[in-house]
Design a protein around this motif. Structure first.
Motif, PDB file in Angstrom:
ATOM      1  N   LYS A  68       0.838  -1.202   0.000  1.00 48.33           N
ATOM      2  CA  LYS A  68       0.000   0.000   0.000  1.00 48.33           C
ATOM      3  C   LYS A  68       0.876   1.257   0.000  1.00 48.33           C
ATOM      4  O   LYS A  68       0.558   2.264  -0.595  1.00 48.33           O
ATOM      5  N   HIS A  69       2.020   1.158   0.733  1.00 51.35           N
ATOM      6  CA  HIS A  69       2.934   2.294   0.794  1.00 51.35           C
ATOM      7  C   HIS A  69       4.016   2.206  -0.258  1.00 51.35           C
ATOM      8  O   HIS A  69       4.948   2.986  -0.277  1.00 51.35           O
ATOM      9  N   GLY A  70       3.907   1.188  -1.113  1.00 51.06           N
ATOM     10  CA  GLY A  70       4.852   1.095  -2.222  1.00 51.06           C
ATOM     11  C   GLY A  70       6.143   0.394  -1.893  1.00 51.06           C
ATOM     12  O   GLY A  70       7.097   0.488  -2.662  1.00 51.06           O
ATOM     13  N   THR A  71       6.202  -0.305  -0.755  1.00 53.44           N
ATOM     14  CA  THR A  71       7.473  -0.920  -0.365  1.00 53.44           C
ATOM     15  C   THR A  71       7.493  -2.416  -0.622  1.00 53.44           C
ATOM     16  O   THR A  71       6.578  -3.147  -0.219  1.00 53.44           O
ATOM     17  N   VAL A  72       8.556  -2.862  -1.274  1.00 57.59           N
ATOM     18  CA  VAL A  72       8.783  -4.281  -1.517  1.00 57.59           C
ATOM     19  C   VAL A  72      10.177  -4.612  -0.983  1.00 57.59           C
ATOM     20  O   VAL A  72      11.114  -3.849  -1.202  1.00 57.59           O
ATOM     21  N   THR A  73      10.287  -5.698  -0.246  1.00 57.29           N
ATOM     22  CA  THR A  73      11.623  -6.127   0.192  1.00 57.29           C
ATOM     23  C   THR A  73      12.156  -7.125  -0.821  1.00 57.29           C
ATOM     24  O   THR A  73      11.496  -8.119  -1.113  1.00 57.29           O
TER      25      THR A  73
END
Ligand code: ATP
Ligand code: MG
Length: 396
Positions: A68-73
């Protein structure tokens, strides 16, 4: 241009993957700050024009940390990176989090939402720095300064006030006068920050190289919700203790009590959501420290036998100017007896001698008190003899 040799190969490969797919990508935030300071960053954060679903399709192993916040690990063999789509934050109404998060097309907007100038720099694949807010200059001047209007930034997110003092403590930086004044003006907004987050920032501050900034959380009014008063405290000698959170919390609480700021240590630590073990050791240690700390090894063993190592270590930590903590560690490391289970006569031995029920524990306690003062007597023969003598004395 910075040399990218110190950036792990795997991180550079991730950047290449995004670049080859036609996206823009930068190292950003704390890792750029630490890199320019010559330190090894804690974690590698990247920002990119790619959307989360595009990242997922480009890398074989990803964890959807905060889609949702655009973060991918992105998980590699040795390194992981948090990669976030360029973002801009919507309005803030709760003094903590933006109501909406919008993806953005530009790096500039992404840097604008970041808290301090030294945290608002980005670096491209070739080491070219993007620094629209003068972060590099502030890094050289050892200055923490909000990006943009500091009142507005602290009002948007009150956690930034705690982060400000935490970074000052970790980096040894001065806080820019306008940022500092805004921090004081907005201190009442600390009430909007979750205690868990305050706990984390305060603990990092206490364990940092310049823990004295923790005192400014007190006098600046950031801890008003938890303290009876905000009188100043001197925390400089926290650095004399190891970086062990419990020990540093103990001295912090002890100093707060001496200053008249803290009524109930246990309640304070509970409100800040520390774990059960830490609450019990620290509050026991701080209570013990109110009557000073023993000078002798025998005194330390007596304390250890009654209160256990965790609490006694915390008590010793309250006197960093003396070598109490080293003496406690030395006693613990030695084979001198201060606990029932170190006694040369076990419960079974006493039972075999004819003792029954609670008498066994009571006798062992007596023997322990004796052995603490006479360590050389902790042998089965000597202790048996002592029990025999006591029996005869009792008969006479
Ligand atoms: P650390 O060494 O503790 O990891 P850091 O600067 O990397 O320090 P993080 O909490 O990992 O801190 O955040 C990464 C970056 O995200 C920061 O450098 C900053 O640019 C931005 N950031 C994090 N929290 C906030 C916040 N509350 N407000 C604005 N920007 C933030
Ligand atoms: Mg980080």
């Amino acid at each position: 241009m910075e040399s990218m040799q110190r950036v792990p190969k795997e991180i550079l490969n991730m950047m290449d993957t995004l670049l080859q797919a036609g996206h823009r990508v930068y190292l950003v935030g704390g890792c750029v700050r630490d890199f320019l300071l010559g330190k090894t960053p804690n974690d590698w954060d990247l920002c990119t024009s790619a959307l989360p679903e595009e990242m997922v399709s480009l890398f074989p192993h990803t964890v959807l940390t905060g889609m949702k916040h655009g973060t991918v690990t992105v998980v590699g063999a040795a390194e992981t990176a948090e990669i976030t789509t360029f973002r801009k934050d919507g309005d803030y109404t709760d003094h903590r989090r933006p109501d909406t998060v919008l993806f953005s097309d530009t790096l500039e907007e992404d840097l604008a939402r970041r808290d301090f100038t030294v945290n608002a720099m980005a670096m491209d694949r070739h080491g070219k720095l993007e620094d629209p807010y003068g972060g590099r200059q502030d890094l050289q001047g050892k200055l923490l300064r909000c990006v943009g209007n500091p009142d507005r930034r602290f009002q948007e997110d009150a956690l930034r006030m705690f982060r400000c003092l935490r970074f000052a403590a970790q980096l040894g930086f001065t806080i820019h006068p306008e940022t500092f004044a805004a921090l004081h003006r907005n201190a009442p907004l600390a009430a909007f920050v979750a205690p868990e987050r305050i706990h984390v920032e305060l603990e990092k501050t206490l364990c940092a190289e310049h823990p004295e900034y923790g005192a400014q959380m007190v006098t600046g009014g950031l801890l008003t919700a938890f303290l009876a008063e905000n009188h100043s405290v001197d925390l400089t000698d926290l650095t004399k203790l190891p970086r062990e959170p419990r020990l540093r919390w103990a001295l912090f609480c002890h100093r707060l009590r001496i200053a008249g700021n803290l009524r109930d240590t246990e309640q304070f630590l509970r409100q800040l959501r520390l774990d059960r073990q830490t609450i019990s050791s620290v509050s026991a240690g701080v209570a013990l420290a109110e009557t000073g700390f023993p000078e002798t090894t025998v005194g330390i063993k007596q304390l250890l036998s009654r209160h256990g190592a965790a609490g006694v270590r915390c008590a010793a930590a309250c006197f960093p100017e003396s070598d109490g903590l080293q003496r406690v560690e030395a006693v613990i490391a030695s084979d001198e007896c201060y606990e029932l289970n170190q006694l040369a006569l076990k419960g079974g031995d006493l039972a075999a001698m004819g003792y029954r029920g609670t008498e066994i524990g009571a006798q062992q306690r007596r023997l322990l008190d004796w052995v603490i003062v006479h360590p050389e007597e902790n042998t089965p023969q000597a202790l048996r003899q002592r029990l025999e003598d006591a029996k005869h004395d009792g008969l006479e």
